[in-house]
Design a protein around this motif. Structure first.
Motif: not given
Length: 466
Positions: A36, A38, A143, A147, A372-374, A377
């Motif tokens: 991904n 990110f 996630t 982060l 602000h993640v899903n 991400t």
């Protein structure tokens, strides 16, 4: 909300017990974060909370009755015989064996984190039926931990450049303010807990409970301080701004204590230069403890750097062994507004460029950390990879879509090995027995291996910082 585990899945999965081949006895499926944009590496976390919070609670007769009623009205089949067998023969606990990497492991994307197999050959449908709830229990905390871990690396690098005590400073450099910005109390608990893998500063109290209930936290895993918000400051009125600040010092800033005061309700520059550094300066110095000034508006990089300059002008400090300025210990600054990975990195660089050590500043994140993640991400997915037939023979299962090769899945039961300091995926039948780092952690309602939060933290920090 009270959860009926039988209904904690996508509707269409209720029909899957009729879809597997008749010779199927066991289905193996794995969970991974596919490559991904990110993060190339992720901090695996959250499975234990899901197991203890959900799978440790058996399905009841009432659950089965309710699920059958709902499915009939909803328009999907219901596997009454299967769920009755789970209740009668397994006491309501799902007959599943779940293997996983140790939580806190820093794993490359594309490496299996979890592998699931049904342990009752009558129920091959169960391994992928659990996908919906299991993915929710893993993708979100993993996630958020990833982060938070990325921020930890950025801040740590700044501390190494500018601080005499990088590791002593690090645990409280990123504070979680995200509880109000998430979609549920459970999200606050799991996301806040994931942040606590990397840092010890939090205002998300549900995370404290989650750490105690699911990861055996005996000592307090996260800390906060008395802090002002705009309502408590502006209720005094603009003409009494100084009195509002003085009250904060009087109420909370005693010897050795820390208090944070939002200072931009009207004019941040005036508050820093003429109130904190002027009329209240003697009180700031006399009370002991530390005042943390909080800007909450303006440019998220230039505003705090400007405030640091004024605090230095008014309060002074010392130059540390690396040649950077450290404010008088009575004053510090926290920047929470507008913080994300990019702005934290820019602020760290600007603080250092301005000649200040990162000791002087802490960072905060709210919805940007917990909300602000899903699932996309880190591109999380769970896929079936093998089927065992009635003769005990395993057959590969995988998908290879021509329209998107990146969504192809792994064939064969999986193993994870460490090679040249990096985790890699292998076929289980190609490695020595017991060599895989994917080890059973759960079987038929019983926790086989439990990780403490201290263990998870140590594992994560070793992976992140080496």
């Amino acid at each position: 909300m009270t959860t009926n585990l039988i209904l904690a899945t996508d509707s269409y999965k209720q029909s899957h017990f009729l879809q597997y081949p008749p010779e199927a006895r066991t289905i193996s499926a794995y969970v991974e974060a596919r490559p991904n944009p990110f993060a190339d590496e992720l901090i695996f976390f959250g499975l234990q909370a899901f197991l203890l919070g959900y799978l440790a609670h058996p399905v009841s007769r009432a659950d089965i009755e309710e699920a059958e009623e709902v499915c009939a009205a909803h328009g999907v089949p219901f596997n009454r015989a299967g769920w009755d067998a789970i209740l009668a023969d397994h006491g309501g606990f799902l007959p599943l064996e779940i293997s996983a990497l140790p939580e806190g492991t820093l794993a490359p994307s594309g490496v299996p984190l979890v592998q699931v197999e049904n342990s009752d050959p009558r129920m091959p449908w169960l391994s992928t039926w659990i996908e919906t709830a299991l993915l929710r229990g893993i993708w979100y905390p993993t996630t958020v931990a990833t982060l938070s871990g990325k921020a930890k690396r950025v801040i740590h690098a700044g501390l190494v450049r500018s601080s005499d005590d990088p590791m002593g400073q690090l645990p409280f450099k990123l504070h979680d303010f995200g509880a109000r910005g998430v979609s549920s109390a459970e999200s606050a608990a799991l996301g806040g807990l994931a942040h606590l893998v990397n840092f010890e500063g939090t205002d998300t109290m549900e995370a404290i409970l989650a750490a105690r209930r699911f990861y055996g936290a005996k000592a307090m895993p996260g800390f906060s301080i008395p802090a002002a918000e705009h309502s408590t400051m502006t209720s005094w009125g603009r003409d009494r701004e100084e009195a509002a600040y003085a009250n904060m010092l009087r109420q909370f800033k005693r010897e050795g204590k820390i208090v944070a005061v939002v200072s931009d309700s009207y004019d941040l520059d005036n508050a820093v230069a003429n109130i904190w550094g002027g009329s209240l300066k003697d009180q700031v110095l006399a009370e002991g403890g530390t005042l943390v000034v909080r800007p909450d508006s303006g440019d998220p990089v230039e505003t705090p750097v400007r405030a640091l300059g004024v605090l230095w002008e008014k309060f002074g400090g010392a130059t540390n062994g690396k040649g950077y300025r450290v404010l008088d210990p009575h004053v510090r600054l926290i920047q929470g507004d507008g913080m994300n990975i990019d702005s934290i990195a820019r602020l760290v660089d600007r603080v250092i460029e301005s000649g200040f050590a990162i000791d002087n500043i802490a960072f905060g994140m709210g919805g940007g950390l917990l909300q602000h993640v899903n699932r996309d991400t880190l591109r999380f997915a769970m896929k079936a990879n093998a089927m065992r037939d009635g003769n005990g023979v395993w057959h590969d299962v995988s998908k290879t879509p021509l329209t998107d090769p990146g969504k192809g899945s792994k064939a064969g039961r999986q193993a994870v090995l460490a090679e040249n300091g990096r985790l890699v995926a292998k076929r289980l039948d190609a490695v020595p027995q017991g060599a895989s780092l994917l080890q059973p952690v759960w079987r038929n309602g019983e926790m086989l291996k439990e990780h403490s939060l201290d263990e998870v933290r140590a594992r994560s920090e070793a992976g992140l910082l080496g």
